[in-house]
Design a protein around this motif. Structure first.
Motif, mmCIF file in Angstrom:
data_model
loop_
_atom_site.group_PDB
_atom_site.id
_atom_site.type_symbol
_atom_site.label_atom_id
_atom_site.label_comp_id
_atom_site.label_asym_id
_atom_site.label_seq_id
_atom_site.Cartn_x
_atom_site.Cartn_y
_atom_site.Cartn_z
ATOM 1 N N LEU A 80 0.825 -1.293 0.031
ATOM 2 C CA LEU A 80 -0.020 -0.208 -0.017
ATOM 3 C C LEU A 80 0.828 1.162 -0.079
ATOM 4 N N GLN A 81 2.089 1.156 0.498
ATOM 5 C CA GLN A 81 2.954 2.412 0.515
ATOM 6 C C GLN A 81 3.594 3.082 -0.659
ATOM 7 N N ASN A 82 3.546 2.038 -1.922
ATOM 8 C CA ASN A 82 3.839 2.526 -2.909
ATOM 9 C C ASN A 82 3.248 1.601 -3.926
ATOM 10 N N SER A 83 3.035 2.217 -5.456
ATOM 11 C CA SER A 83 2.508 1.508 -6.341
ATOM 12 C C SER A 83 3.489 0.394 -6.871
ATOM 13 N N ILE A 84 2.969 -0.885 -7.124
ATOM 14 C CA ILE A 84 4.021 -1.726 -7.706
ATOM 15 C C ILE A 84 4.354 -1.484 -9.201
ATOM 16 N N VAL A 85 5.489 -1.592 -9.358
ATOM 17 C CA VAL A 85 6.296 -1.454 -10.869
ATOM 18 C C VAL A 85 6.410 -2.784 -11.624
ATOM 19 N N LEU A 86 5.600 -3.003 -12.705
ATOM 20 C CA LEU A 86 5.536 -4.225 -13.686
ATOM 21 C C LEU A 86 5.716 -3.782 -14.823
ATOM 22 N N ASP A 96 6.065 -14.749 -5.546
ATOM 23 C CA ASP A 96 5.305 -15.627 -6.454
ATOM 24 C C ASP A 96 4.062 -15.981 -5.543
ATOM 25 N N VAL A 97 3.139 -15.315 -5.317
ATOM 26 C CA VAL A 97 1.795 -15.701 -4.409
ATOM 27 C C VAL A 97 0.731 -15.616 -5.223
ATOM 28 N N SER A 98 -0.558 -15.910 -4.661
ATOM 29 C CA SER A 98 -1.717 -15.947 -5.454
ATOM 30 C C SER A 98 -2.360 -14.695 -5.625
ATOM 31 N N ILE A 99 -2.307 -14.039 -4.315
ATOM 32 C CA ILE A 99 -2.971 -12.721 -4.421
ATOM 33 C C ILE A 99 -2.261 -11.555 -4.069
ATOM 34 N N PHE A 100 -2.592 -10.361 -4.647
ATOM 35 C CA PHE A 100 -2.054 -9.226 -4.182
ATOM 36 C C PHE A 100 -3.097 -8.131 -3.900
ATOM 37 N N ASP A 101 -2.908 -7.692 -2.638
ATOM 38 C CA ASP A 101 -3.784 -6.457 -2.067
ATOM 39 C C ASP A 101 -3.020 -5.300 -2.508
ATOM 40 N N VAL A 102 -3.507 -4.275 -3.284
ATOM 41 C CA VAL A 102 -2.995 -3.032 -3.729
ATOM 42 C C VAL A 102 -3.750 -1.788 -3.656
ATOM 43 N N ASP A 103 -3.429 -0.714 -3.444
ATOM 44 C CA ASP A 103 -4.190 0.534 -3.594
ATOM 45 C C ASP A 103 -5.009 0.708 -4.669
ATOM 46 N N VAL A 321 11.463 -14.816 2.072
ATOM 47 C CA VAL A 321 11.569 -13.347 2.196
ATOM 48 C C VAL A 321 11.436 -12.802 0.827
ATOM 49 N N GLY A 322 10.589 -11.804 0.367
ATOM 50 C CA GLY A 322 10.875 -11.271 -1.191
ATOM 51 C C GLY A 322 10.173 -9.856 -0.793
ATOM 52 N N THR A 323 10.616 -9.285 -2.009
ATOM 53 C CA THR A 323 10.435 -7.539 -1.993
ATOM 54 C C THR A 323 9.724 -7.240 -3.366
ATOM 55 N N THR A 324 8.578 -7.006 -3.435
ATOM 56 C CA THR A 324 8.014 -6.370 -4.744
ATOM 57 C C THR A 324 8.349 -5.120 -5.108
ATOM 58 N N ALA A 325 8.748 -5.198 -6.418
ATOM 59 C CA ALA A 325 9.274 -3.814 -6.939
ATOM 60 C C ALA A 325 8.224 -2.592 -6.905
ATOM 61 N N VAL A 326 8.410 -1.421 -6.256
ATOM 62 C CA VAL A 326 7.540 -0.619 -6.392
ATOM 63 C C VAL A 326 8.271 0.771 -6.706
ATOM 64 N N ASN A 327 7.550 1.897 -6.860
ATOM 65 C CA ASN A 327 8.012 3.014 -7.699
ATOM 66 C C ASN A 327 8.326 3.869 -6.285
ATOM 67 N N ALA A 328 9.313 4.975 -6.551
ATOM 68 C CA ALA A 328 9.816 5.937 -5.358
ATOM 69 C C ALA A 328 8.966 6.920 -4.859
ATOM 70 N N THR A 329 7.521 6.926 -5.233
ATOM 71 C CA THR A 329 6.922 7.985 -5.155
ATOM 72 C C THR A 329 5.883 7.416 -3.929
ATOM 73 N N LYS A 330 5.898 8.239 -2.837
ATOM 74 C CA LYS A 330 4.977 7.646 -1.652
ATOM 75 C C LYS A 330 3.592 7.909 -1.687
ATOM 76 N N ALA A 331 3.037 6.674 -1.345
ATOM 77 C CA ALA A 331 1.606 6.785 -1.773
ATOM 78 C C ALA A 331 0.777 7.652 -0.612
ATOM 79 N N SER A 332 -0.713 7.904 -0.626
ATOM 80 C CA SER A 332 -1.295 8.786 -0.014
ATOM 81 C C SER A 332 -1.382 8.100 1.351
#
Length: 333
Positions: A80-86, A96-103, A321-332
């Motif tokens: 939720l902190q940043n948007s996913i970059v894909l 590699d999970v089944s579900i992503f909860d995103v803003d 442990v994993g880290t999803t790539a996100v952009n550098a702009t802080k979300a609301s």
């Protein structure tokens, strides 16, 4: 005289017979036409014959697609902190999970489409029970809609859930989720009654609000979650499809959310260890991933350990442990 008296019953029977035959033919034509229109809507190229909603999203045919329902023990990630970059041509996503909860607001339709192409389901988060400054629709709230600030979230205020204006705005958010292709929604902050809210919220207000959300998500086949709000689970369990719980081990209340598992509905569970983001101590993992002591009732939960800001970093109970790539702009949020 006698001839007329004998012929009148036959004439009446004849008229009745003709009337019945006409009615049958008309009914058959009506049914055939209705069936043809239904098939046309299902087979058409997106032209389902429905009217556009307030945000321009077409209302789907009730048979447009089968509703998706998440399953117990499914793996997940929440960012939720940043948007996913894909990249549009991405061949994988971490983890590699089944579900992503995103803003809902910060995640693009293109990203959601890519996650779908990779075989993932997408739950879209929005705050259902609080005003957040800086959201695209923040200017639509009225002063009378909000109360006190949420503890720890400057500028964010509890909302009056019975407000017609608040509900209209939330309907727009649900329609946006449909437009973007979300599979479900995760409306946060529906537990204002458990807090010093400033607008006299009660448990009944939250129950009625969840019922309202159920009514407006169902036509879009969006699966609906309950965020925390353990006190109303027994009242709303029939109309929600999953739970998102924060810190039930920390607060020794996982057994409160166990009825979801018993009903065959998943609990997506988050804990926030102090050392999240680095190597979490073995005893901490055991604490959050067990089902005894403070974790009693946690069995069957889909548990992840996250940093409080809910960025791309995650660790699960298998110590992956994993880290999803996100952009550098802080979300609301």
């Amino acid at each position: 005289m006698g001839g007329k008296s004998l012929s009148r019953p036959w004439s009446l029977r004849k008229k009745l017979l003709v009337g019945v035959l006409v009615a049958v033919v008309v009914l058959g034509l009506a049914l055939g036409l209705g069936l043809g229109l239904t098939v046309g809507r299902e087979d058409g190229d997106g032209q389902d014959g429905s009217q556009p909603t307030a945000t321009g999203a077409p209302l789907p045919s009730p048979t447009a697609r089968l509703p998706w329902r998440p399953q117990v023990n499914e793996s997940w990630q929440i960012v939720l902190q940043n948007s996913i970059v894909l990249a549009p041509d991405a061949t994988s996503v971490t983890p590699d999970v089944s579900i992503f909860d995103v803003d809902l607001f910060d995640t693009s339709k293109e990203t959601i489409d890519t996650l779908h192409r990779l075989g993932k389901k997408v739950i879209c988060y929005f705050s259902g029970g609080s005003y957040e400054p800086g959201r695209p629709d923040s200017g639509e709230f009225e002063d009378a809609d909000s109360g006190k600030e949420l503890d720890g979230w400057p500028g964010e205020k509890w909302l009056k859930l019975s407000s017609a204006n608040v509900r209209r705005i939330m309907k727009g958010r649900v329609e946006l989720a449909h437009q973007k292709g979300c599979d479900g929604v995760d409306p946060d902050n529906v537990d204002g009654f458990q807090n010093d809210n400033g607008v006299d919220l009660t448990a009944e207000d939250s129950i009625a609000f969840i019922s309202y959300l159920s009514n407006i998500t169902a036509p879009f086949n969006l699966t609906l979650g309950l965020k925390n709000a353990g006190d109303i689970i027994s009242n709303v369990l029939p109309v929600v499809h999953f739970s998102v719980n924060e810190q039930c081990v920390q607060y020794s209340e996982c057994d409160t959310f166990a009825p979801f598992i018993e009903a065959g509905k998943p609990v997506f569970h988050i804990e926030y260890p102090d050392d999240a983001g680095s190597t979490i101590q073995e005893n901490e993992v055991d604490k959050y991933c067990g089902d005894t002591g403070d974790a009693e009732g946690r069995k069957g939960f889909s548990t992840v350990m996250k940093k409080m800001d809910l960025d791309g970093w995650v660790e699960d109970c298998d110590r992956k442990v994993g880290t999803t790539a996100v952009n550098a702009t802080k979300a609301s949020r």
